[in-house]
Design a protein around this motif. Structure first.
Motif, PDB file in Angstrom:
ATOM      1  N   ASP A 241      54.899   7.858 -66.161  1.00 38.90           N
ATOM      2  CA  ASP A 241      54.975   6.817 -67.198  1.00 38.90           C
ATOM      3  C   ASP A 241      54.121   5.614 -66.814  1.00 38.90           C
ATOM      4  OD1 ASP A 241      56.633   8.347 -68.751  1.00 38.90           O
ATOM      5  OD2 ASP A 241      58.495   7.395 -68.069  1.00 38.90           O
ATOM      6  N   GLU A 242      54.108   5.290 -65.520  1.00 38.51           N
ATOM      7  CA  GLU A 242      53.269   4.184 -65.057  1.00 38.51           C
ATOM      8  C   GLU A 242      51.795   4.523 -65.235  1.00 38.51           C
ATOM      9  OE1 GLU A 242      52.195   1.872 -60.883  1.00 38.51           O
ATOM     10  OE2 GLU A 242      54.142   2.847 -61.105  1.00 38.51           O
ATOM     11  N   ILE A 243      51.416   5.751 -64.898  1.00 38.55           N
ATOM     12  CA  ILE A 243      50.025   6.186 -65.059  1.00 38.55           C
ATOM     13  C   ILE A 243      49.605   6.130 -66.523  1.00 38.55           C
ATOM     14  CG2 ILE A 243      48.556   8.253 -64.990  1.00 38.55           C
ATOM     15  CD1 ILE A 243      49.912   8.954 -62.327  1.00 38.55           C
ATOM     16  N   LEU A 244      50.508   6.507 -67.409  1.00 40.69           N
ATOM     17  CA  LEU A 244      50.186   6.565 -68.828  1.00 40.69           C
ATOM     18  C   LEU A 244      50.061   5.195 -69.493  1.00 40.69           C
ATOM     19  CD1 LEU A 244      52.391   9.616 -69.906  1.00 40.69           C
ATOM     20  CD2 LEU A 244      49.905   9.539 -69.647  1.00 40.69           C
ATOM     21  N   THR A 245      50.402   4.131 -68.756  1.00 42.27           N
ATOM     22  CA  THR A 245      50.204   2.789 -69.308  1.00 42.27           C
ATOM     23  C   THR A 245      48.742   2.365 -69.230  1.00 42.27           C
ATOM     24  OG1 THR A 245      50.657   1.694 -67.177  1.00 42.27           O
ATOM     25  CG2 THR A 245      52.544   2.097 -68.649  1.00 42.27           C
ATOM     26  N   MET A 246      47.925   3.146 -68.527  1.00 47.09           N
ATOM     27  CA  MET A 246      46.503   2.842 -68.357  1.00 47.09           C
ATOM     28  C   MET A 246      45.672   4.057 -68.755  1.00 47.09           C
ATOM     29  SD  MET A 246      46.622   0.917 -64.628  1.00 47.09           S
ATOM     30  CE  MET A 246      47.948   1.954 -63.965  1.00 47.09           C
ATOM     31  N   PRO A 247      44.420   3.845 -69.103  1.00 47.39           N
ATOM     32  CA  PRO A 247      43.546   4.986 -69.403  1.00 47.39           C
ATOM     33  C   PRO A 247      43.374   5.860 -68.170  1.00 47.39           C
ATOM     34  CG  PRO A 247      42.566   2.923 -70.150  1.00 47.39           C
ATOM     35  CD  PRO A 247      43.731   2.553 -69.290  1.00 47.39           C
ATOM     36  N   LEU A 248      43.159   7.153 -68.384  1.00 43.85           N
ATOM     37  CA  LEU A 248      42.869   8.042 -67.262  1.00 43.85           C
ATOM     38  C   LEU A 248      41.568   7.590 -66.591  1.00 43.85           C
ATOM     39  CD1 LEU A 248      43.737  11.532 -68.789  1.00 43.85           C
ATOM     40  CD2 LEU A 248      45.064  10.239 -67.118  1.00 43.85           C
ATOM     41  N   PRO A 249      41.463   7.734 -65.291  1.00 45.81           N
ATOM     42  CA  PRO A 249      40.270   7.235 -64.583  1.00 45.81           C
ATOM     43  C   PRO A 249      39.007   7.984 -64.975  1.00 45.81           C
ATOM     44  CG  PRO A 249      41.640   8.553 -63.107  1.00 45.81           C
ATOM     45  CD  PRO A 249      42.436   8.351 -64.360  1.00 45.81           C
ATOM     46  N   THR A 250      37.904   7.263 -64.949  1.00 45.11           N
ATOM     47  CA  THR A 250      36.601   7.868 -65.237  1.00 45.11           C
ATOM     48  C   THR A 250      35.938   8.363 -63.947  1.00 45.11           C
ATOM     49  OG1 THR A 250      35.519   5.704 -65.065  1.00 45.11           O
ATOM     50  CG2 THR A 250      36.252   6.402 -67.262  1.00 45.11           C
TER      51      THR A 250
END
Length: 318
Positions: A241-250
């Protein structure tokens, strides 16, 4: 009737006494064996670094233009032993690092919650204290993948690339939700059985082919199903859920994905897609590639040569 009840009571008391004797004997035997097995854990292969008041084991070798950091999957007994063969293959032209998180391998088991932020910051602090500077090429297996994704999101300047080895991915969130509570209960039960020495007695002592086998067994008995493992498992959904608060890394990425894990996961969790969830990471990357491997979840054990070769080619593109 009273006579029958007395017989039942006596039988119960005898059984209870037997159970108490068995558990007490197993516990004492376990403690004695743990003390004997300490000799196999005396020669630390890497460096012990103090992080948050506890000792963490970090192994490194080699030097070169890239710093490769291996991050283990959940409850791996000895990340050092698991990744050492690949480290040897890659250290000729690169600096290679193996982090053993708290509760893993030679590192201490520590109190407190092992959520994603805590694990990440502990690992970063260990590298910084040892003077191992980024940017890093993170090579995670399984649960280590979530840490790598978060690392690239929060500190993109520290992550040069990610080589995933059948990693846990945010796109598989619902499957983790479905099993989180059940697994916590089961693992807590295993933790009790391990601490009491019952698992040691039930499993017996295996035959050892070499010194590494003795070390791995000693680590297994020392760690058991420890509280750090249980806490990490309990925080998987929260981590996603924490990861999904930000865009996936490029961040450039190479993802090795197990076909067998894909088949098992999709069968057990209808409506999910293990392979597609990894493809999301690849699609978000500025330079992404997905490689399917026809083997089990521990892809680096089954297809070491392919993965080492793939890492070497991937490094040339960075």
């Amino acid at each position: 009737m009273r006579k029958f009840l007395r017989v039942v009571r006596n039988i119960f008391l005898v059984l209870l006494a037997c159970i108490i004797l068995f558990v007490s004997g197993a516990f004492v035997y376990h403690r004695i064996k743990l003390n004997q097995e300490k000799q196999y854990l005396d020669n630390i292969p890497g460096q012990m670094v103090e992080v948050d008041g506890h000792n963490m084991h970090v192994y490194s070798e080699g030097r070169g233009d890239h710093t490769i950091v291996f991050l283990s999957g959940w409850a791996t007994t000895s990340p050092y032993q698991d990744f050492l063969p690949m480290a040897k293959e890659l250290s000729g032209e690169n600096k290679v690092v193996i982090i053993e998180k708290f509760g893993y391998g030679y590192s201490d088991e520590v109190p407190g919650e092992r959520d994603l932020d805590t694990v990440l910051e502990n690992d970063r602090e260990a590298l910084q204290k040892l003077g191992i500077e980024g940017p890093y090429v993170l090579c995670p297996h399984s649960l280590g993948g979530l840490e790598s994704i978060s690392w690239a999101q929060k500190y993109p300047e520290e992550v040069e690339g990610i080589v995933g080895m059948d990693i846990s991915v945010p796109g598989f969130r619902e499957a983790y939700v479905a099993t989180e509570k059940k697994k916590k209960l089961v693992y807590s039960g295993f933790n009790i059985l391990c601490k009491l020495g019952i698992m040691r007695v039930l499993m017996g002592t295996p035959e050892f082919e070499n010194e590494d086998d003795k070390i791995r067994y000693a680590l297994e008995q020392k760690e058991g199903m420890n509280k750090n493992f249980i806490s990490e498992n309990s925080n998987i959904v929260e981590s996603i859920d924490e990861i999904l608060t930000m865009p996936l890394p490029t961040t450039p990425t190479l993802q090795f994905v197990s076909k067998q894990t894909n088949e098992i996961s999709n069968r057990e969790f209808p409506g999910t897609d293990w392979m597609a969830a990894h493809q999301e990471l690849v699609d978000a990357s500025v330079n992404g590639k997905l490689v399917e491997l026809d083997c089990g979840h521990y892809v680096y054990k089954y297809e070491q040569d392919k993965i080492v070769s793939g890492i070497k080619e991937f490094l040339k593109t960075l």
